[in-house]
Design an enzyme around this catalytic site. Sequence first.
Site, PDB file in Angstrom:
ATOM      1  N   LEU A 223       0.610  -0.713   0.023  1.00  0.00           N
ATOM      2  CA  LEU A 223       0.036  -0.269  -0.173  1.00  0.00           C
ATOM      3  C   LEU A 223       1.186   1.172  -0.110  1.00  0.00           C
ATOM      4  O   LEU A 223       0.184   2.290  -0.622  1.00  0.00           O
ATOM      5  CB  LEU A 223      -0.977   0.194   1.461  1.00  0.00           C
ATOM      6  CG  LEU A 223      -1.483  -1.327   1.339  1.00  0.00           C
ATOM      7  CD1 LEU A 223      -2.217  -0.744   2.917  1.00  0.00           C
ATOM      8  CD2 LEU A 223      -3.064  -0.991   0.375  1.00  0.00           C
ATOM      9  N   CYS A 278      -5.061   0.177  -8.818  1.00  0.00           N
ATOM     10  CA  CYS A 278      -4.194   0.328  -7.897  1.00  0.00           C
ATOM     11  C   CYS A 278      -4.234   1.894  -7.209  1.00  0.00           C
ATOM     12  O   CYS A 278      -4.281   2.067  -5.869  1.00  0.00           O
ATOM     13  CB  CYS A 278      -2.708   0.418  -7.807  1.00  0.00           C
ATOM     14  SG  CYS A 278      -2.998  -1.896  -8.925  1.00  0.00           S
TER      15      CYS A 278
HETATM   16  C1  UDX Z   1      -4.909  -7.590  -9.206  1.00  0.00           C
HETATM   17  C2  UDX Z   1      -4.952  -7.304  -7.606  1.00  0.00           C
HETATM   18  O1  UDX Z   1      -5.440  -9.110  -7.177  1.00  0.00           O
HETATM   19  C3  UDX Z   1      -5.378  -6.915  -6.821  1.00  0.00           C
HETATM   20  O2  UDX Z   1      -5.877  -6.730  -5.442  1.00  0.00           O
HETATM   21  C4  UDX Z   1      -4.407  -5.523  -7.433  1.00  0.00           C
HETATM   22  O3  UDX Z   1      -4.937  -4.436  -6.178  1.00  0.00           O
HETATM   23  C5  UDX Z   1      -4.654  -4.811  -8.208  1.00  0.00           C
HETATM   24  O4  UDX Z   1      -3.982  -6.040  -9.086  1.00  0.00           O
HETATM   25  P1  UDX Z   1      -5.697  -7.790 -11.508  1.00  0.00           P
HETATM   26  O5  UDX Z   1      -5.302  -9.403 -11.469  1.00  0.00           O
HETATM   27  O6  UDX Z   1      -6.035  -6.557 -12.131  1.00  0.00           O
HETATM   28  O7  UDX Z   1      -6.187  -8.068  -9.874  1.00  0.00           O
HETATM   29  O8  UDX Z   1      -7.723  -7.839 -10.910  1.00  0.00           O
HETATM   30  P2  UDX Z   1      -8.648  -8.967 -12.313  1.00  0.00           P
HETATM   31  O9  UDX Z   1      -7.867  -8.839 -13.543  1.00  0.00           O
HETATM   32  O10 UDX Z   1      -9.739  -8.246 -12.095  1.00  0.00           O
HETATM   33  O11 UDX Z   1      -8.638 -10.606 -11.940  1.00  0.00           O
HETATM   34  C6  UDX Z   1      -9.090 -10.793 -11.284  1.00  0.00           C
HETATM   35  C7  UDX Z   1      -9.966 -11.555 -11.530  1.00  0.00           C
HETATM   36  O12 UDX Z   1      -9.762 -12.680 -10.374  1.00  0.00           O
HETATM   37  C8  UDX Z   1     -10.604 -12.114 -12.315  1.00  0.00           C
HETATM   38  O13 UDX Z   1     -10.130 -12.293 -13.968  1.00  0.00           O
HETATM   39  C9  UDX Z   1     -12.022 -12.541 -11.890  1.00  0.00           C
HETATM   40  O14 UDX Z   1     -12.881 -13.569 -12.704  1.00  0.00           O
HETATM   41  C10 UDX Z   1     -11.171 -13.879 -11.072  1.00  0.00           C
HETATM   42  N1  UDX Z   1     -11.851 -14.093  -9.861  1.00  0.00           N
HETATM   43  C11 UDX Z   1     -12.881 -12.793  -9.096  1.00  0.00           C
HETATM   44  C12 UDX Z   1     -11.639 -15.416  -9.319  1.00  0.00           C
HETATM   45  O15 UDX Z   1     -11.288 -16.480  -9.640  1.00  0.00           O
HETATM   46  N2  UDX Z   1     -12.600 -15.997  -8.198  1.00  0.00           N
HETATM   47  C13 UDX Z   1     -13.269 -15.397  -7.871  1.00  0.00           C
HETATM   48  O16 UDX Z   1     -14.198 -14.919  -6.633  1.00  0.00           O
HETATM   49  C14 UDX Z   1     -13.369 -13.719  -7.802  1.00  0.00           C
HETATM   50  C1  UDX Z   2       1.118   1.044 -10.313  1.00  0.00           C
HETATM   51  C2  UDX Z   2       2.971   0.650  -9.684  1.00  0.00           C
HETATM   52  O1  UDX Z   2       4.089   1.283 -10.522  1.00  0.00           O
HETATM   53  C3  UDX Z   2       2.954  -1.264  -9.894  1.00  0.00           C
HETATM   54  O2  UDX Z   2       4.362  -1.110  -9.111  1.00  0.00           O
HETATM   55  C4  UDX Z   2       1.935  -1.305  -8.621  1.00  0.00           C
HETATM   56  O3  UDX Z   2       1.968  -3.203  -8.835  1.00  0.00           O
HETATM   57  C5  UDX Z   2       0.704  -1.049  -9.264  1.00  0.00           C
HETATM   58  O4  UDX Z   2       0.541   0.142  -9.444  1.00  0.00           O
HETATM   59  P1  UDX Z   2       0.445   0.715 -13.164  1.00  0.00           P
HETATM   60  O5  UDX Z   2      -1.061   0.948 -12.034  1.00  0.00           O
HETATM   61  O6  UDX Z   2       0.341  -0.630 -13.760  1.00  0.00           O
HETATM   62  O7  UDX Z   2       1.706  -0.110 -11.644  1.00  0.00           O
HETATM   63  O8  UDX Z   2       0.866   2.092 -13.503  1.00  0.00           O
HETATM   64  P2  UDX Z   2       2.214   3.115 -13.685  1.00  0.00           P
HETATM   65  O9  UDX Z   2       3.311   3.453 -14.192  1.00  0.00           O
HETATM   66  O10 UDX Z   2       2.339   3.389 -11.726  1.00  0.00           O
HETATM   67  O11 UDX Z   2       1.413   4.416 -13.708  1.00  0.00           O
HETATM   68  C6  UDX Z   2      -0.103   4.323 -12.783  1.00  0.00           C
HETATM   69  C7  UDX Z   2      -0.195   6.105 -13.641  1.00  0.00           C
HETATM   70  O12 UDX Z   2       0.536   7.465 -12.752  1.00  0.00           O
HETATM   71  C8  UDX Z   2      -0.784   5.997 -14.993  1.00  0.00           C
HETATM   72  O13 UDX Z   2      -1.972   6.741 -15.278  1.00  0.00           O
HETATM   73  C9  UDX Z   2       0.456   7.117 -15.474  1.00  0.00           C
HETATM   74  O14 UDX Z   2       0.030   7.776 -16.513  1.00  0.00           O
HETATM   75  C10 UDX Z   2       0.522   7.851 -14.324  1.00  0.00           C
HETATM   76  N1  UDX Z   2       1.821   8.262 -14.162  1.00  0.00           N
HETATM   77  C11 UDX Z   2       2.767   7.574 -14.122  1.00  0.00           C
HETATM   78  C12 UDX Z   2       2.064   9.968 -13.987  1.00  0.00           C
HETATM   79  O15 UDX Z   2       0.707  10.345 -14.409  1.00  0.00           O
HETATM   80  N2  UDX Z   2       3.155  10.533 -14.441  1.00  0.00           N
HETATM   81  C13 UDX Z   2       3.944  10.051 -14.052  1.00  0.00           C
HETATM   82  O16 UDX Z   2       4.839  10.178 -13.761  1.00  0.00           O
HETATM   83  C14 UDX Z   2       4.455   8.045 -14.211  1.00  0.00           C
END
Ligand code: UDX
Ligand code: UDX
Length: 461
Positions: A223, A278
């Site tokens: 977090l 996230c």
């Molecule tokens: C992940 C992490 O799990 C989340 O906590 C973190 O903050 C971001 O990344 P992400 O992989 O991006 O999430 O989520 P998503 O693409 O929505 O995938 C979760 C999957 O779990 C889905 O495909 C959903 O169908 C599946 N699911 C959900 C199950 O198989 N069983 C369930 O009971 C609920």
């Molecule tokens: C983020 C964290 O980087 C990763 O470590 C974690 O596991 C999941 O959350 P993600 O959300 O996939 O990853 O993308 P990230 O590259 O962090 O960008 C997040 C957002 O910030 C995007 O909308 C991006 O455009 C924005 N961003 C990033 C800016 O506006 N300025 C920057 O300098 C960098």
Amino acid sequence: MAHKKVDKRILCIGAGYVGGPTMAAIALHCPEYEVTVVDINAARIAAWQSDELPIYEPGLLDVVKKVRDKNLFFSTEIENNIKNADIIFVSVNTPTKTFGEGAGKAADLQYWEKTAREILRASEHDKIVVEKSTLPVRTAKAMDRILNDNNKGIHFEVLSNPEFLAEGTAVADLEHPDRVLIGSHESETGLAARKKLVDIFAHWIPRERIVTSNVWSAELSKLVANAFLAQRISSINSISALCEKTEANISEVAHAIGMDGRIGSKFLNASVGFGGSCFKKDILNLVYIAENYGLHEVAQYWESVIKINEYQERRFVQQMIKVMFNTVAGKKIALFGFAFKKDTGDTRESPAIFVAKKLIEEKGMVIVSDPKAIPNAKNDLLEFGENIVYEPDPYKAAQGAHAIAILTEWDMYKTLDYKRIYDSMETPAFIFDGRNILDHDRLFEIGFSVFRIGRPSLTHF
Ligand code: UDX
Ligand code: UDX
């Protein structure tokens, strides 16, 4: 019949952005392990089994193809796979609660708890259960309770192994992570499980990059990492507003401060705002936890990171409307980019959603263009039906438009023929560069009035 324990059968529950790529990386580097990924969503599983993966992630298909059906399997059969597994990664989604106590802030743990109960129901031998989902601190304790309060004589060791990959660079992030974090209890069984997980990652990650800690530190670190990253963006975005009022240039300021080794140069790109699944969710989680412990100042401090992000998105649209003579009603506006960042089709929490909705409220005619995100954009803007046009080709999207807004930093937008685009647009033609990626002087020369983040505008009137 006693189960033969082999310790090499890995299961991942949740085939999403995190579960899919992470398990592909483990399967690739650990050929002696059998890795299965299950999901309740049958269409998602079918897509993982095809060449049209359910997520767009550069390089991922190559990795998946190398191991799929060798030691990486995708399945909808949850119960039997739980039964067979020795190590279970849980990577189901944990969205922000939309109802009841803590709505809008706390994590909705219903999928996660349901999954814990499914694991308990189907298990017949000891297992290691690894939290991959980002969860509120001390969730492992609850998982422990649910799993270990059983009369089956089975022991479940709960570990936390948060994932730090970023979308668009997931394959490289998994291949060369800055660190892998493994949190476990510091009991005998906890330390033994910790070692098993370390051994998996040590197949390709140098030992010194595998960090171990207690479970709570691991959960909290995830977090806090996201909160710190988001805080940098809100910090630079807040300064961008000040730059626009003065002669300062945000890129020069970012460059100058980033050269200080203590500050560092990354995550200092001012933008229309941060998105992604996230940042907002994890900060809200942090805020909720702090409030729960009565730490109101701490909660307010982190909440302000989200407030600045909302301010930045709002500021961007307000400026668009203001400079287009205080009305966008009936005007065609092409949005270049809808994904929350480049190299992904993901639009979760994308600032483009906010911008599009505001423009539609003002009766603008919105054309959404994006090389990968149009299917998700259609879903996000479902309520507006026919009122929005979707056009992947940016030249066609800009035809007859009054304005273009760059909302995602796709490389392709840097090299378009903007003279050709200008000639096809209404005049005066406006460009709002929400990512500061274009050559603004050149656009101004062509005839555009150019508005950007953190620098004075270039206008012809
Ligand atoms: C992940 C992490 O799990 C989340 O906590 C973190 O903050 C971001 O990344 P992400 O992989 O991006 O999430 O989520 P998503 O693409 O929505 O995938 C979760 C999957 O779990 C889905 O495909 C959903 O169908 C599946 N699911 C959900 C199950 O198989 N069983 C369930 O009971 C609920
Ligand atoms: C983020 C964290 O980087 C990763 O470590 C974690 O596991 C999941 O959350 P993600 O959300 O996939 O990853 O993308 P990230 O590259 O962090 O960008 C997040 C957002 O910030 C995007 O909308 C991006 O455009 C924005 N961003 C990033 C800016 O506006 N300025 C920057 O300098 C960098």
